[in-house]
Design a protein around this motif. Structure first.
Motif, PDB file in Angstrom:
ATOM      1  N   LYS A  99       8.327 -11.241  -0.855  1.00 52.80           N
ATOM      2  CA  LYS A  99       6.915 -11.373  -0.500  1.00 52.80           C
ATOM      3  C   LYS A  99       6.721 -11.389   1.009  1.00 52.80           C
ATOM      4  O   LYS A  99       5.763 -10.795   1.528  1.00 52.80           O
ATOM      5  CB  LYS A  99       6.359 -12.649  -1.127  1.00 52.80           C
ATOM      6  CG  LYS A  99       4.865 -12.831  -0.939  1.00 52.80           C
ATOM      7  CD  LYS A  99       4.363 -14.033  -1.731  1.00 52.80           C
ATOM      8  CE  LYS A  99       2.856 -14.193  -1.585  1.00 52.80           C
ATOM      9  NZ  LYS A  99       2.346 -15.334  -2.392  1.00 52.80           N
ATOM     10  N   LYS A 100       7.620 -12.048   1.718  1.00 56.24           N
ATOM     11  CA  LYS A 100       7.481 -12.152   3.173  1.00 56.24           C
ATOM     12  C   LYS A 100       7.516 -10.774   3.832  1.00 56.24           C
ATOM     13  O   LYS A 100       6.722 -10.496   4.746  1.00 56.24           O
ATOM     14  CB  LYS A 100       8.601 -13.024   3.743  1.00 56.24           C
ATOM     15  CG  LYS A 100       8.492 -13.249   5.253  1.00 56.24           C
ATOM     16  CD  LYS A 100       9.596 -14.152   5.774  1.00 56.24           C
ATOM     17  CE  LYS A 100       9.429 -14.405   7.275  1.00 56.24           C
ATOM     18  NZ  LYS A 100       9.416 -13.161   8.074  1.00 56.24           N
ATOM     19  N   ALA A 101       8.394  -9.915   3.364  1.00 49.66           N
ATOM     20  CA  ALA A 101       8.502  -8.574   3.956  1.00 49.66           C
ATOM     21  C   ALA A 101       7.203  -7.792   3.769  1.00 49.66           C
ATOM     22  O   ALA A 101       6.751  -7.093   4.684  1.00 49.66           O
ATOM     23  CB  ALA A 101       9.671  -7.817   3.331  1.00 49.66           C
ATOM     24  N   VAL A 102       6.602  -7.925   2.604  1.00 52.79           N
ATOM     25  CA  VAL A 102       5.351  -7.222   2.330  1.00 52.79           C
ATOM     26  C   VAL A 102       4.233  -7.758   3.209  1.00 52.79           C
ATOM     27  O   VAL A 102       3.487  -6.988   3.836  1.00 52.79           O
ATOM     28  CB  VAL A 102       4.982  -7.354   0.834  1.00 52.79           C
ATOM     29  CG1 VAL A 102       3.596  -6.760   0.571  1.00 52.79           C
ATOM     30  CG2 VAL A 102       6.018  -6.651  -0.039  1.00 52.79           C
ATOM     31  N   ILE A 103       4.101  -9.078   3.268  1.00 53.96           N
ATOM     32  CA  ILE A 103       3.024  -9.689   4.063  1.00 53.96           C
ATOM     33  C   ILE A 103       3.178  -9.342   5.544  1.00 53.96           C
ATOM     34  O   ILE A 103       2.192  -9.039   6.236  1.00 53.96           O
ATOM     35  CB  ILE A 103       2.997 -11.213   3.845  1.00 53.96           C
ATOM     36  CG1 ILE A 103       2.539 -11.518   2.415  1.00 53.96           C
ATOM     37  CG2 ILE A 103       2.083 -11.890   4.857  1.00 53.96           C
ATOM     38  CD1 ILE A 103       2.576 -12.987   2.053  1.00 53.96           C
ATOM     39  N   ASP A 104       4.421  -9.366   6.052  1.00 53.78           N
ATOM     40  CA  ASP A 104       4.652  -9.037   7.464  1.00 53.78           C
ATOM     41  C   ASP A 104       4.224  -7.605   7.776  1.00 53.78           C
ATOM     42  O   ASP A 104       3.640  -7.332   8.836  1.00 53.78           O
ATOM     43  CB  ASP A 104       6.135  -9.220   7.810  1.00 53.78           C
ATOM     44  CG  ASP A 104       6.528 -10.694   7.893  1.00 53.78           C
ATOM     45  OD1 ASP A 104       5.620 -11.549   7.926  1.00 53.78           O
ATOM     46  OD2 ASP A 104       7.745 -10.977   7.905  1.00 53.78           O
ATOM     47  N   GLN A 105       4.502  -6.690   6.843  1.00 55.81           N
ATOM     48  CA  GLN A 105       4.106  -5.293   7.061  1.00 55.81           C
ATOM     49  C   GLN A 105       2.592  -5.147   7.064  1.00 55.81           C
ATOM     50  O   GLN A 105       2.025  -4.390   7.866  1.00 55.81           O
ATOM     51  CB  GLN A 105       4.704  -4.404   5.963  1.00 55.81           C
ATOM     52  CG  GLN A 105       6.193  -4.156   6.107  1.00 55.81           C
ATOM     53  CD  GLN A 105       6.486  -2.939   6.971  1.00 55.81           C
ATOM     54  OE1 GLN A 105       5.636  -2.472   7.730  1.00 55.81           O
ATOM     55  NE2 GLN A 105       7.699  -2.420   6.867  1.00 55.81           N
ATOM     56  N   PHE A 106       1.920  -5.856   6.160  1.00 55.84           N
ATOM     57  CA  PHE A 106       0.466  -5.731   6.087  1.00 55.84           C
ATOM     58  C   PHE A 106      -0.230  -6.389   7.284  1.00 55.84           C
ATOM     59  O   PHE A 106      -1.358  -6.029   7.618  1.00 55.84           O
ATOM     60  CB  PHE A 106      -0.057  -6.313   4.770  1.00 55.84           C
ATOM     61  CG  PHE A 106      -0.069  -5.312   3.657  1.00 55.84           C
ATOM     62  CD1 PHE A 106      -1.073  -4.365   3.562  1.00 55.84           C
ATOM     63  CD2 PHE A 106       0.939  -5.292   2.712  1.00 55.84           C
ATOM     64  CE1 PHE A 106      -1.085  -3.421   2.548  1.00 55.84           C
ATOM     65  CE2 PHE A 106       0.949  -4.363   1.690  1.00 55.84           C
ATOM     66  CZ  PHE A 106      -0.065  -3.418   1.608  1.00 55.84           C
ATOM     67  N   LYS A 107       0.420  -7.328   7.931  1.00 58.18           N
ATOM     68  CA  LYS A 107      -0.140  -7.903   9.154  1.00 58.18           C
ATOM     69  C   LYS A 107      -0.226  -6.845  10.245  1.00 58.18           C
ATOM     70  O   LYS A 107      -1.119  -6.874  11.097  1.00 58.18           O
ATOM     71  CB  LYS A 107       0.721  -9.078   9.623  1.00 58.18           C
ATOM     72  CG  LYS A 107       0.550 -10.337   8.785  1.00 58.18           C
ATOM     73  CD  LYS A 107       1.451 -11.454   9.299  1.00 58.18           C
ATOM     74  CE  LYS A 107       1.278 -12.722   8.464  1.00 58.18           C
ATOM     75  NZ  LYS A 107       2.217 -13.796   8.907  1.00 58.18           N
TER      76      LYS A 107
END
Length: 644
Positions: free
Chosen positions: A52-60
């Protein structure tokens, strides 16, 4: 003796059919919510749902994409939808799941077989489109709601999700109503529900009571699909059956170990998926449907299902994987410089799942699947072709590495003889022409009378386009018109159709009654700098009239020379070229039209007097917009030049 046997068989089949219908009615009363409290799915889902962290970081970093998700999700909270040409509108506090909100017609809440027996012709008379409630009940909007929750942890999205599912279950008991008629739409609903489960499962609002209802809906959907696989009486299978197979794979993995039935779903689903790769996909990688839009749907089905199955320790034959990759190559090559696909054949906006741009993206944009293909096959050319639409891969692989150094080097000529598509291109021109067999192995269900029709894109702008499909069962006259020869960029000999199409009944709208196919005779670059195509189709049942079209792209002169011939008839013919609604056209003398795309001026010069007429095109299902066409009449042969 044989005749007596046939009569006995028909009687037995009738008795058996009636027994099945009674049994199905009994099932309605028996299919109460099952006990799934002690069942935990062991399905391994996509990497984007693990890291989840990787996805959220990319969307930031992807600020615009992130904002689009929340903008669309908040519209869905207000029940604002844009489906099948409706335009954005509110469906009210409580969604009416059996309602065609475009025509106002409401389907009765009766045993679904009664609706099947009633047929579709009555809805045509009422101008009701059954695809509207079906599309809404595919529940593909749940993915957008789920993404918003996943990225924000805001429980307002969970509240809407749970309220929507509870309301849908209450209003659509198993086997009751319009939303249990089509196994394909039930299958697509299954995919949406499983996606949504992995988005929302960690929410404290996902109680045991709701979980039981949710799993029961999924399970009984599987039971229904297995008992109602979509195969015609003649054995013909198409995208509907392919979707059924995929849903059985997904459900078989989800409920693996629950009981023997669920294990059977997985085994049969995988076996049938492999069979359909050979049956529904041509050796060159194109779909057998005769439709570019349905090729994208088939590719999405194979793509998402294959990746999911492999994550759950399912293996596929190498022949399957090779043809799968060819499907992606075919997609990469037919996409025009503006990112849109040609509209040969039917287009009904059908998607397996929508991970980006729900309700707002142009349905002719097929690039999203290439971003996923690029990560899966580790091919930089796929990633480069995906361009800005690469980010769907993030949800599947928890990573999305755009190759800044990846460059696309297209061949000037590329032909797909099995599918019947031929492409000429250089740094300014994209020219694609259709010439091949009738789709669905001659049935023609999603094919049009568009042999030797073409599209032209110059300097990244569409100039001459296919008019599209517009509608299916709601208006059979309009459906018939958009399939007809006159609605394509070809020459027409009077009212003679390339293949016989009828509109007496709704069943006629998905069939062709003759098998006049296009035959490619020449496709080469001889001499260098001159790209050449020659194709023909034989028209008529008795007259056997030859229609030939030659195309030469002269790179030095920046000109496309097209010649049409009718051999065997001296009757008046008409050539029509349908223009994109994004260009302007004016006449310059009797035989010349000037097309202004905003980026370049294009001259179309014919050997006969031309006229510019109003026409209708459909860039998306349910949408009609005004455009222009260039037409001229001739006898036996004509020649025209497109100069840029």
């Amino acid at each position: 003796m044989n005749r007596l046997y046939i009569i006995q068989k028909k009687i037995l089949n009738k008795i058996f059919s009636n027994l099945i219908k009674k049994f199905e009615k009994l099932l309605f009363f028996l299919r109460k919510e099952r006990d799934f409290l002690n069942f935990k799915t062991e399905m391994v889902f996509y990497d984007g749902f693990v890291d989840k962290k990787a996805v959220i970081d990319q969307f930031k970093v992807q600020i615009n994409l992130n904002a689009q998700i929340f903008e669309q999700a908040d519209k869905l909270l207000a029940h604002r939808f844009n489906l099948l040409g409706s335009g954005e509108l509110s469906l009210g506090q409580k969604i009416e799941w059996h309602h065609d909100f475009k025509s106002g017609y409401r389907w009765p809440k009766v045993f679904y077989q009664k609706l099947v027996e009633a047929g579709f012709d009555q809805y045509n008379q009422l101008k009701a489109d059954i695809k509207v409630p079906w599309e809404l009940s595919r529940l593909q909007d749940l993915i957008t709601l789920g993404q918003a929750y996943y990225l924000s942890s805001d429980e307002k999205y969970t509240e809407e999700f749970i309220a929507k599912i509870n309301h849908w279950i209450d209003e659509n008991p198993p086997e009751v109503g319009v939303n249990w008629v089509s196994s394909m739409d039930i299958s697509l609903r299954v995919i949406s529900l499983i996606f949504a489960y992995f988005f929302f499962r960690s929410s404290p609002a996902f109680t045991n009571y709701f979980r039981n209802r949710y799993f029961s809906l999924l399970y009984y959907s599987g039971v229904h699909i297995e008992q109602n696989l979509e195969v015609s009486s003649s054995g013909l299978r198409n995208n509907h059956h392919l979707t059924n197979c995929a849903a059985m794979v997904w459900l078989g993995i989800f409920f693996k170990g629950y009981n023997k039935r669920a294990n059977r779903w997985l085994d049969r689903g995988i076996n049938d998926l492999c069979l359909e790769m050979d049956y529904q996909v041509n050796p060159d990688g194109g779909s057998f449907e005769g439709s570019i839009s349905y090729h994208r749907l088939a590719l999405e089905i194979f793509m998402f299902t294959t990746i999911l199955a492999e994550k759950n320790i399912v293996c596929f034959p190498s022949s399957y994987k090779k043809r799968f990759e060819k499907m992606c190559e075919f997609t990469m090559h037919y996409i025009k410089p503006n990112g849109l696909a040609p509209q040969f054949g039917d287009a009904d906006n059908g998607r397996f799942c929508i991970l980006n741009g729900y309700g707002v993206d142009d349905m002719r944009d097929h690039r999203t699947i290439l971003g996923i293909a690029g990560e899966y096959f580790q091919r930089n050319d796929f990633k480069a072709a995906a361009g800005e639409k690469i980010w769907d891969a993030l949800w599947i692989f928890a990573k999305c590495q755009k190759q800044m150094d990846a460059t696309l080097s297209y061949s000037k000529l590329i032909g797909y003889s099995d599918t019947g598509l031929y492409i000429m291109r250089n740094d300014r021109i994209f020219f694609v022409i259709k010439c091949g067999s009738i789709g669905q192995k001659g049935n023609g269900g999603h094919d049009h009378n568009d042999q030797l029709s073409f599209e032209v894109n110059i300097d990244g702008m569409d100039i001459i386009i296919d008019p599209g499909s517009y509608i299916y069962t709601m208006d059979k006259d309009a459906r018939h018109a958009f399939r007809s020869t006159k609605f394509h960029n070809v020459s027409c000999l009077g009212d003679l159709e390339q293949n016989i199409i009828k509109n007496d009944t709704v069943a006629d709208l998905f069939k062709m009654y003759s098998l006049n196919k296009g035959v490619r005779l020449i496709f080469n670059e001889e001499p260098p700098g001159y790209m050449n195509f020659l194709g023909e189709i034989v028209l008529g049942e008795n007259q056997r009239i030859q229609y030939k079209r030659s195309v030469q792209l002269n790179e030095a002169d920046r000109r496309i020379i097209i010649k049409d011939y009718f051999m065997g008839s001296q009757e008046k013919s008409t050539c029509r070229l349908h223009l994109s609604d994004q260009v302007k056209a004016r006449q310059s003398g009797d035989k010349v039209a000037i097309i202004d795309s905003g980026k370049s001026k294009v001259e179309i010069r014919a050997d006969e007097d031309i006229r510019i007429e109003n026409c209708i095109i459909s860039p998306s299902y349910g949408v009609k917009i005004n455009s222009l066409s260039i037409c001229w009449d001739f006898c036996e042969k004509t020649e025209f030049h497109i100069s840029y």
